[in-house]
Design a protein around this motif. Sequence first.
Motif, PDB file in Angstrom:
ATOM      1  N   UNK A   1     -46.308  -1.493  57.853  1.00 53.20           N
ATOM      2  CA  UNK A   1     -47.618  -0.698  57.393  1.00 53.20           C
ATOM      3  C   UNK A   1     -47.005   0.425  56.289  1.00 53.20           C
ATOM      4  N   UNK A   2     -45.843   0.789  56.496  1.00 53.58           N
ATOM      5  CA  UNK A   2     -45.353   1.789  55.930  1.00 53.58           C
ATOM      6  C   UNK A   2     -45.744   3.285  56.207  1.00 53.58           C
ATOM      7  N   UNK A   3     -46.355   3.350  57.410  1.00 57.05           N
ATOM      8  CA  UNK A   3     -46.918   4.602  57.820  1.00 57.05           C
ATOM      9  C   UNK A   3     -45.436   5.218  58.662  1.00 57.05           C
ATOM     10  N   UNK A   4     -45.315   6.575  58.351  1.00 56.95           N
ATOM     11  CA  UNK A   4     -44.011   7.414  58.748  1.00 56.95           C
ATOM     12  C   UNK A   4     -44.486   7.630  60.366  1.00 56.95           C
ATOM     13  N   UNK A   5     -43.413   7.408  61.148  1.00 53.49           N
ATOM     14  CA  UNK A   5     -43.867   7.428  62.686  1.00 53.49           C
ATOM     15  C   UNK A   5     -43.175   8.946  63.091  1.00 53.49           C
ATOM     16  N   UNK A   6     -42.063   9.407  62.566  1.00 53.20           N
ATOM     17  CA  UNK A   6     -41.301  10.357  63.161  1.00 53.20           C
ATOM     18  C   UNK A   6     -39.731  10.728  62.699  1.00 53.20           C
ATOM     19  N   UNK A   7     -39.234  11.342  63.005  1.00 48.32           N
ATOM     20  CA  UNK A   7     -37.817  11.624  62.531  1.00 48.32           C
ATOM     21  C   UNK A   7     -36.891  11.030  63.843  1.00 48.32           C
ATOM     22  N   UNK A   8     -35.979  10.358  63.324  1.00 47.92           N
ATOM     23  CA  UNK A   8     -34.957   9.877  64.252  1.00 47.92           C
ATOM     24  C   UNK A   8     -33.610  10.353  63.733  1.00 47.92           C
ATOM     25  N   UNK A   9     -32.595  10.252  64.566  1.00 50.24           N
ATOM     26  CA  UNK A   9     -31.191  10.423  64.310  1.00 50.24           C
ATOM     27  C   UNK A   9     -30.815   9.071  63.492  1.00 50.24           C
ATOM     28  N   UNK A  10     -29.618   9.085  62.846  1.00 51.43           N
ATOM     29  CA  UNK A  10     -29.066   7.899  62.095  1.00 51.43           C
ATOM     30  C   UNK A  10     -28.942   6.598  63.073  1.00 51.43           C
ATOM     31  N   UNK A  11     -28.248   7.302  64.180  1.00 47.68           N
ATOM     32  CA  UNK A  11     -28.061   6.235  65.319  1.00 47.68           C
ATOM     33  C   UNK A  11     -29.333   5.377  65.601  1.00 47.68           C
ATOM     34  N   UNK A  12     -30.249   6.214  66.089  1.00 51.66           N
ATOM     35  CA  UNK A  12     -31.362   5.452  66.650  1.00 51.66           C
ATOM     36  C   UNK A  12     -32.280   4.809  65.642  1.00 51.66           C
ATOM     37  N   UNK A  13     -32.396   5.299  64.197  1.00 52.26           N
ATOM     38  CA  UNK A  13     -33.002   4.695  63.191  1.00 52.26           C
ATOM     39  C   UNK A  13     -32.502   3.769  63.109  1.00 52.26           C
ATOM     40  N   UNK A  14     -31.178   3.210  63.034  1.00 48.53           N
ATOM     41  CA  UNK A  14     -30.415   1.694  62.536  1.00 48.53           C
ATOM     42  C   UNK A  14     -30.783   1.090  63.780  1.00 48.53           C
ATOM     43  N   UNK A  15     -30.625   1.490  65.121  1.00 49.27           N
ATOM     44  CA  UNK A  15     -30.768   0.569  66.172  1.00 49.27           C
ATOM     45  C   UNK A  15     -32.118   0.099  66.536  1.00 49.27           C
ATOM     46  N   UNK A  16     -33.126   1.192  66.282  1.00 50.38           N
ATOM     47  CA  UNK A  16     -34.482   0.803  66.343  1.00 50.38           C
ATOM     48  C   UNK A  16     -34.897  -0.538  65.447  1.00 50.38           C
ATOM     49  N   UNK A  17     -34.472  -0.366  64.071  1.00 50.13           N
ATOM     50  CA  UNK A  17     -34.730  -1.459  63.080  1.00 50.13           C
ATOM     51  C   UNK A  17     -34.061  -2.758  63.470  1.00 50.13           C
TER      52      UNK A  17
END
Length: 131
Positions: A48-64
């Motif tokens: 969707x392109x909608x911003x969900x929130x702020x994550x640390x780099x580690x969680x951002x990569x792992x979530x993807x």
Amino acid sequence: MSEPRRRIKTAEIPIVKQALLQRQHHKCCLCPEPLTMASACLDHNHKTGLIRGILCRNCNGIEGKIYNLANRAKRTLTPKDFLGQVILYWIKHETDQTGLYHPLHKTADEKRERTNRKARQRRAKAKETVQ
């Protein structure tokens, strides 16, 4: 009434990050890691392109990665349903179900013994080289 959805400009990223950081008490949404502007990643839904929130780099990569793997593995389920099934499976199998160990599993003692054995072999080899 809420503001209509809009695409932020690149120049607005720091402003949005700062506002979200304050709303999240300078913590990652997924782990308790404290965040700074430099360590914060602006997370968004790639569909969707909608911003969900702020994550640390580690969680951002792992979530993807988790999403992509769940999407690949899902079969007839949605990625969310698949991940829900995985969590239920883990909960159900936290306790011993079969009484059997996998042949490649090593206990903490076995791992420690292996590490010590390798260290002894390295020291013996180094000692031979010196003499």
